[in-house]
Each structure stands twice: as C-alpha cells, then as structure tokens.
Design an enzyme around this catalytic site. Structure first.
Site, PDB file in Angstrom:
ATOM      1  N   ARG A 243      34.002  47.880  23.084  1.00  0.00           N
ATOM      2  CA  ARG A 243      34.014  49.199  22.392  1.00  0.00           C
ATOM      3  C   ARG A 243      35.348  50.015  22.994  1.00  0.00           C
ATOM      4  O   ARG A 243      35.763  50.817  22.399  1.00  0.00           O
ATOM      5  CB  ARG A 243      32.790  50.072  22.837  1.00  0.00           C
TER       6      ARG A 243
ATOM      7  N   ARG B 160      65.003  55.678  42.716  1.00  0.00           N
ATOM      8  CA  ARG B 160      64.304  54.380  42.155  1.00  0.00           C
ATOM      9  C   ARG B 160      63.766  53.290  43.554  1.00  0.00           C
ATOM     10  O   ARG B 160      64.176  53.966  44.759  1.00  0.00           O
ATOM     11  CB  ARG B 160      65.021  53.538  41.395  1.00  0.00           C
TER      12      ARG B 160
ATOM     13  N   GLN C  80      30.076  34.099  35.404  1.00  0.00           N
ATOM     14  CA  GLN C  80      29.134  34.123  34.209  1.00  0.00           C
ATOM     15  C   GLN C  80      29.841  33.768  33.137  1.00  0.00           C
ATOM     16  O   GLN C  80      30.555  34.464  32.379  1.00  0.00           O
ATOM     17  CB  GLN C  80      28.431  35.462  34.069  1.00  0.00           C
TER      18      GLN C  80
ATOM     19  N   ASN D 255      79.946  63.353  51.257  1.00  0.00           N
ATOM     20  CA  ASN D 255      79.772  64.070  49.968  1.00  0.00           C
ATOM     21  C   ASN D 255      80.237  63.472  48.882  1.00  0.00           C
ATOM     22  O   ASN D 255      81.442  62.833  48.807  1.00  0.00           O
ATOM     23  CB  ASN D 255      80.973  65.397  50.343  1.00  0.00           C
TER      24      ASN D 255
ATOM     25  N   ARG E  47      94.888  55.816  40.767  1.00  0.00           N
ATOM     26  CA  ARG E  47      94.672  56.556  39.554  1.00  0.00           C
ATOM     27  C   ARG E  47      96.132  56.886  39.089  1.00  0.00           C
ATOM     28  O   ARG E  47      97.129  56.899  39.831  1.00  0.00           O
ATOM     29  CB  ARG E  47      93.941  57.694  39.305  1.00  0.00           C
TER      30      ARG E  47
ATOM     31  N   LYS F 156      69.186  53.992  43.504  1.00  0.00           N
ATOM     32  CA  LYS F 156      68.430  52.901  43.527  1.00  0.00           C
ATOM     33  C   LYS F 156      68.767  52.022  44.860  1.00  0.00           C
ATOM     34  O   LYS F 156      70.026  51.756  45.181  1.00  0.00           O
ATOM     35  CB  LYS F 156      68.692  51.833  42.542  1.00  0.00           C
TER      36      LYS F 156
ATOM     37  N   ALA G 109      31.285  41.166  34.093  1.00  0.00           N
ATOM     38  CA  ALA G 109      31.646  40.275  33.327  1.00  0.00           C
ATOM     39  C   ALA G 109      31.666  40.362  31.981  1.00  0.00           C
ATOM     40  O   ALA G 109      32.367  39.593  31.259  1.00  0.00           O
ATOM     41  CB  ALA G 109      30.653  39.334  33.684  1.00  0.00           C
ATOM     42  N   GLY G 110      31.423  41.401  31.543  1.00  0.00           N
ATOM     43  CA  GLY G 110      31.554  41.927  30.033  1.00  0.00           C
ATOM     44  C   GLY G 110      32.757  41.995  29.362  1.00  0.00           C
ATOM     45  O   GLY G 110      33.918  42.299  30.252  1.00  0.00           O
TER      46      GLY G 110
HETATM   47  C1  UD1 Z   1      23.420  49.238  30.487  1.00  0.00           C
HETATM   48  C2  UD1 Z   1      22.065  49.192  30.393  1.00  0.00           C
HETATM   49  C3  UD1 Z   1      21.277  50.554  29.878  1.00  0.00           C
HETATM   50  C4  UD1 Z   1      21.972  51.579  30.555  1.00  0.00           C
HETATM   51  C5  UD1 Z   1      23.693  51.387  30.676  1.00  0.00           C
HETATM   52  C6  UD1 Z   1      24.059  52.327  31.677  1.00  0.00           C
HETATM   53  C7  UD1 Z   1      21.259  46.869  29.948  1.00  0.00           C
HETATM   54  C8  UD1 Z   1      20.685  46.121  29.067  1.00  0.00           C
HETATM   55  N1  UD1 Z   1      21.331  48.085  29.626  1.00  0.00           N
HETATM   56  O1  UD1 Z   1      23.842  49.260  28.927  1.00  0.00           O
HETATM   57  O2  UD1 Z   1      20.161  50.430  30.016  1.00  0.00           O
HETATM   58  O3  UD1 Z   1      21.627  52.864  30.412  1.00  0.00           O
HETATM   59  O4  UD1 Z   1      23.861  50.133  31.206  1.00  0.00           O
HETATM   60  O5  UD1 Z   1      25.404  52.540  31.826  1.00  0.00           O
HETATM   61  O6  UD1 Z   1      21.572  46.420  31.193  1.00  0.00           O
HETATM   62  N2  UD1 Z   1      27.989  42.832  32.147  1.00  0.00           N
HETATM   63  C9  UD1 Z   1      28.080  41.605  32.610  1.00  0.00           C
HETATM   64  N3  UD1 Z   1      27.572  40.163  31.821  1.00  0.00           N
HETATM   65  C10 UD1 Z   1      27.187  40.488  30.502  1.00  0.00           C
HETATM   66  C11 UD1 Z   1      27.272  41.679  29.780  1.00  0.00           C
HETATM   67  C12 UD1 Z   1      27.381  42.887  30.748  1.00  0.00           C
HETATM   68  O7  UD1 Z   1      28.425  41.437  33.814  1.00  0.00           O
HETATM   69  O8  UD1 Z   1      26.860  39.225  29.952  1.00  0.00           O
HETATM   70  C13 UD1 Z   1      28.122  43.820  32.573  1.00  0.00           C
HETATM   71  C14 UD1 Z   1      29.740  44.558  32.027  1.00  0.00           C
HETATM   72  O9  UD1 Z   1      30.709  44.165  32.491  1.00  0.00           O
HETATM   73  C15 UD1 Z   1      29.321  45.903  32.648  1.00  0.00           C
HETATM   74  C16 UD1 Z   1      27.816  46.097  32.704  1.00  0.00           C
HETATM   75  O10 UD1 Z   1      27.427  44.827  32.930  1.00  0.00           O
HETATM   76  O11 UD1 Z   1      29.871  46.443  33.667  1.00  0.00           O
HETATM   77  C17 UD1 Z   1      27.105  46.650  31.898  1.00  0.00           C
HETATM   78  O12 UD1 Z   1      27.146  46.281  30.460  1.00  0.00           O
HETATM   79  P1  UD1 Z   1      27.068  46.935  29.168  1.00  0.00           P
HETATM   80  O13 UD1 Z   1      27.227  46.231  28.066  1.00  0.00           O
HETATM   81  O14 UD1 Z   1      28.347  48.167  29.234  1.00  0.00           O
HETATM   82  O15 UD1 Z   1      25.697  47.831  28.998  1.00  0.00           O
HETATM   83  P2  UD1 Z   1      25.232  49.118  28.537  1.00  0.00           P
HETATM   84  O16 UD1 Z   1      25.216  48.704  27.117  1.00  0.00           O
HETATM   85  O17 UD1 Z   1      26.242  50.220  28.731  1.00  0.00           O
HETATM   86 CA    CA Z   2      28.024  50.375  29.853  1.00  0.00          CA
END
Ligand code: UD1
Ligand code: CA
Length: 467
Positions: free
Chosen positions: A14, A330, A74, A374, A437, A348, A9-10
């Site tokens: 970065r 293609r 989420q 040919n 031609r 194509k 869900a993240g």
């Molecule tokens: C997380 C772990 C960390 C671990 C690392 C390994 C936590 C708090 N930290 O950190 O201990 O060493 O992974 O790679 O768990 N996501 C959601 N919903 C949210 C936030 C994140 O679904 O609200 C998902 C993201 O899409 C991602 C995963 O969770 O796939 C991890 O999230 P990310 O923010 O990358 O966690 P890290 O900071 O890497």
């Molecule tokens: Ca991560």
C-alpha cells in the site's frame, strides 16, 4: 528472559514504493529504527528481526545501526503468523517472554512496552495483546473479549461481519507471548481467511488465558500502511522531538515549521527560527541562533554560532562563527572561531582558520586558510584540473583581492596580498604582493572612429586589447 521479535518481512504494497516499507524515512530515521528504539530501554536478552522482502537491504540498513540483531528469513511471505513461525527454530531452547512487534508501528513509547511486559508477567497470561479503542477503527483487526475481559478472538477488518466491524477495540500489532505456549499453537495456524495468509492474530485465539492491555494514548499504536499514515506519524514524532527540546531549554519561534532528527542535540538558549531543519547527527552548542531557513545535517556547531538561510552538511563550526545568508558549507568544512562565511559562498573540504572572512560570492574547495585571512568578493579556488582535485594553501593574515582565481595546487605565504582580479598560478612568498592581470591602458581624449574610416584602418578600436 525477554526476547524481542520485529516482523519486517512484508512488502508494504500500500506504500506503492520501490523500497521496503520498514525502510521508509521517518523523522530523521526509518520506520523500523523507531520500532527498535522503542524497545531499547527494555534491555531484551535477544533481538530477532524477521526479514523477507528485499531482505538484504533491510538487513544491511539495520546492521549498520550497530544493533546486536539476529536476522531470520521468511521466504515467501505468507502472513504475520507465518512470519513468527520462522522463530520456532532460532528460539527452540527459549522459555521466556517474547515481545512481538509489527515493524510498522513507530510511535510506541518505551514506557508503554514496559508496562505491557509487566502486566503480562503479573497476569500469568499466555498472551497479552496491546489494544486501543478508536473512533475510526477501519483497517485494523478487531479484538473481542468475554465478560471476564479475556480475549476470545482477533478478527481482521476484511474478515469481519458488519456487526463485528462496529467493535472499536483494535489490535495494535504488539503482543507479549509466553513463548512455550505460542510455539505449541503456531503449527496449528490455517490460512482460511480472505487473504489466504497465516495470521498471528489466530494464534491469540488459540491461547488461554489471553488478555489485553489498553493504551492510554491511542496514537501510540498507529500502524503505517500507506503514505498518509506515514505523514501523520512524521507529524507526531516531530511534535514529540520539539517538545522534548523545548522542555530542555531550546526556543523555537515557529515550531511547526521546523523539523528535527533524533540524533540532534542542543545546548541551552539555542534559538531556532522558522523553516529550519536538522537531519542526522548534530550537536548545536549553547546560544546558537539557527535560521530562519537553514538545513543542518551531520554537523557540529560550538557555542554562539549563527546560521541564516544556509545549508550546512558534515561540517564543524567553532564558537562564534556566522554563516549566511545564502552560504553552502559542504562536507569536510571546518571553520575555526569567529569565521564569517557570507552571501553566496560555497565551501567544501576546507579549513578556515580563526577570524577568516569570506563574505561574498566565493568558492573555496580543498583549501586551508590561516588565521585572519580575508577572502575578497568573488574569489575562487580553481581546485579541479579536469582530472583531479588539488589543494590551495593561504598563510595567516593574507588578503585576497576581489575576483581572484587561485589555480591549485598553489601555496600563498603569510601576509600575502593578492591584487584584485588576479589569476594566481604560482606560489607566493610571505609578505609579497602578487599581481597577475593586465595593466589598465588609458587612451586620452579617445573617440569612436567614424564608420567610414573603419574598413582597412589600422587605428585602434574599443574592441582592441590593450597592449
Ligand atoms: C496487522 C494485524 C492487525 C492489526 C494491525 C496493527 C495480522 C493478521 N493483522 O495487520 O490485526 O490491527 O497489524 O497495525 O497480524 N509481515 C511479515 N511477514 C508477512 C506479512 C507481514 O513479516 O508475511 C510484517 C510486515 O512487514 C509488517 C507487519 O508484519 O511490519 C504487519 O503486517 P501488515 O501487512 O502491515 O499487517 P496489517 O494488515 O496492518
Ligand atoms: Ca500494518
């Protein structure tokens, strides 16, 4: 009972991307595809995916891959603990083992996950965390154990004291939970950390007994948070794919310069020359020689096909065809046995019968060429009239002279000969010679008229059209 939950869900801030992190392309698939793939051999009873940022896109992509997935929303995204809290309702009646994976750990081997689940069940733990010891643990959560090797806490890098930060044991973001135990502590998570989020890692600290399993190959738990880590994972996955096919009897002359997709299958004794790339789903038959310098995408190549410095997309090539150098096949191109498509030829949506030769500088679009045709150098099918595309048909055994234009729709019969430089606008019957031609005119002993005679003169000049 085993259920798998992938946290996807993240946003992936970065990555600095307009696209959700889990959909970033990686080794011919996407980041999350690799995570799902690593779980497949475990045959879980349920697959859950937590989506949030650009949920619809993520869902669409994953559904298209034909998995039996349950999507859980989420909204908003308040951390990995909050993400897993969304499972409380869909898993209300579930009493088994829950394998939780971050959606950004693409290098896990299925054997490692299998081992984790086994270890978890045998130890009777409430949670088992997959960990690794890294020389450079920066950015990862640190895992702390007591002297009985029980996990006491997981502390995020940014929440660590300097002392804690020296711990090299990191959290891989992959966990096995006894679901009833986890669901009991999930509501107790607090956002009292530097990011103000609910951390899944805090749930680990609340569970007892909490154990850990150390991966042998620490690269497996590499997480992808930025483009540098994505590129590093690409290298690892490409290396694995090449090794798999080297072991299966494929030669790579310069392996590091070539890339593969997981959907590409090779026969025996295939030789892949430098700078050759395969994308999507391909099958490459026994004895094919591909490259140097080729891109093959979603195509089927039968045995003994040769492709040099060329691009082949959504095409089917029967045995013994040779393509290139510098050809572009293609989508919709079908080459029957032993065709030769050579220098600067674009094809194509066209079917070329067996033994067709199109060696130089041609465009063949929406065409059907019979066996043995040919195609002279520079032949063009003019398939587009500004509004629609039209077909060109050439019967078997026909020979098209150099620099001919076949204006579609047009049908040429069998064993037709087209004179070089012709513009063919009408159908041609079997065995006929078509010439379209102007006839060449020759003026004997002809000299450029003197400049003074030119004005008002009616005599012919070199610029005049022949009659
Ligand atoms: C997380 C772990 C960390 C671990 C690392 C390994 C936590 C708090 N930290 O950190 O201990 O060493 O992974 O790679 O768990 N996501 C959601 N919903 C949210 C936030 C994140 O679904 O609200 C998902 C993201 O899409 C991602 C995963 O969770 O796939 C991890 O999230 P990310 O923010 O990358 O966690 P890290 O900071 O890497
Ligand atoms: Ca991560």
């Amino acid at each position: 009972m085993l259920a798998v939950a992938v946290l996807a869900a993240g946003k992936g801030t970065r990555m600095r991307s307009a696209h959700p992190k889990v959909l970033q392309p990686l080794a011919g698939a996407t980041l999350v595809d690799w995570v799902l793939q690593s779980c497949e051999p475990l045959n879980p009873q349920r697959w859950l995916v937590v989506v949030g940022h650009q949920a619809e896109r993520v869902q669409q992509h994953m559904q298209r891959d034909g998995q039996r997935l349950e999507f859980v929303l989420q909204q908003p995204q308040q951390g990995t603990g909050h993400s897993v809290q969304q499972l409380l309702q869909p898993l209300a009646d579930f009493t088994g083992t829950l394998l939780v994976l971050n959606g950004d750990v693409p290098l896990l081997r299925s054997t490692t996950l299998h081992h984790l689940v086994q270890h978890h069940r045998q130890s009777g733990s409430a949670v088992t965390v997959l960990t690794a010891c890294l020389e450079d643990p920066k950015g990862y959560g640190r895992v702390f154990c007591d002297d009985r090797q029980r996990v006491t806490a997981v502390v995020e890098d940014r929440d660590c004291t300097d002392e804690q930060r020296r711990n090299k044991r990191i959290n891989g973001g992959v966990y096995c939970f006894h679901w009833p135990s986890l669901s009991a502590v999930l509501p107790r998570l607090k956002a009292d950390n530097q990011q103000g989020e609910l951390y899944l890692t805090d749930a680990v600290g609340l569970l007892d007994p909490a154990t850990q399993l150390t991966v042998e190959d620490a690269t497996e738990i590499s997480g992808v948070n930025d483009r540098g880590q994505l590129a590093a994972c690409e290298q690892v996955l490409q290396q694995r794919l090449r090794q798999q096919w080297l072991a299966a009897g494929v030669s790579f002359l310069d392996p590091a310069s070539c890339s593969l997709s997981p959907g590409t299958r090779f026969g025996r004794d295939v030789v892949v020359a430098p700078q050759t790339h395969f994308r999507g789903a391909n099958s490459v038959g026994d004895g094919c020689r591909i490259g140097p310098g080729a891109l093959i995408e979603d195509s089927q190549l039968e045995a003994d096909v040769e492709v040099t410095f060329s691009v082949v997309r959504q095409a089917r090539l029967a045995r013994g065809c040779t393509v290139g150098p510098f050809a572009h096949l293609r989508p919709g191109t079908v080459l029957e046995e032993h065709c030769k498509v050579g220098n600067f030829v674009e094809v194509k949506n066209s079917q070329l019968g067996a033994d067709v030769k199109a060696g130089h500088l041609s465009y063949l679009g929406d065409a059907r060429l019979g066996r043995g045709v040919n195609v002279g150098a520079g032949t063009i099918t003019a398939n587009f009239d500004g509004i629609g595309k039209h077909p060109t048909t050439v019967g078997e055994g026909s020979s098209i002279g150099a620099n001919a234009v076949l204006v579609a729709p047009v049908t040429l019969g069998r064993d037709v000969t087209v004179a070089a430089g012709s513009t063919i606008t009408s159908d041609v019957t079997d065995d006929a010679l078509a010439i379209a031609r102007c006839r060449q005119v020759e003026k004997k002993a002809w000299h450029e008229p003197a400049a003074s005679h030119r004005s008002g003169s009616t005599s012919e000049t070199a610029a005049d059209q022949p009659s």
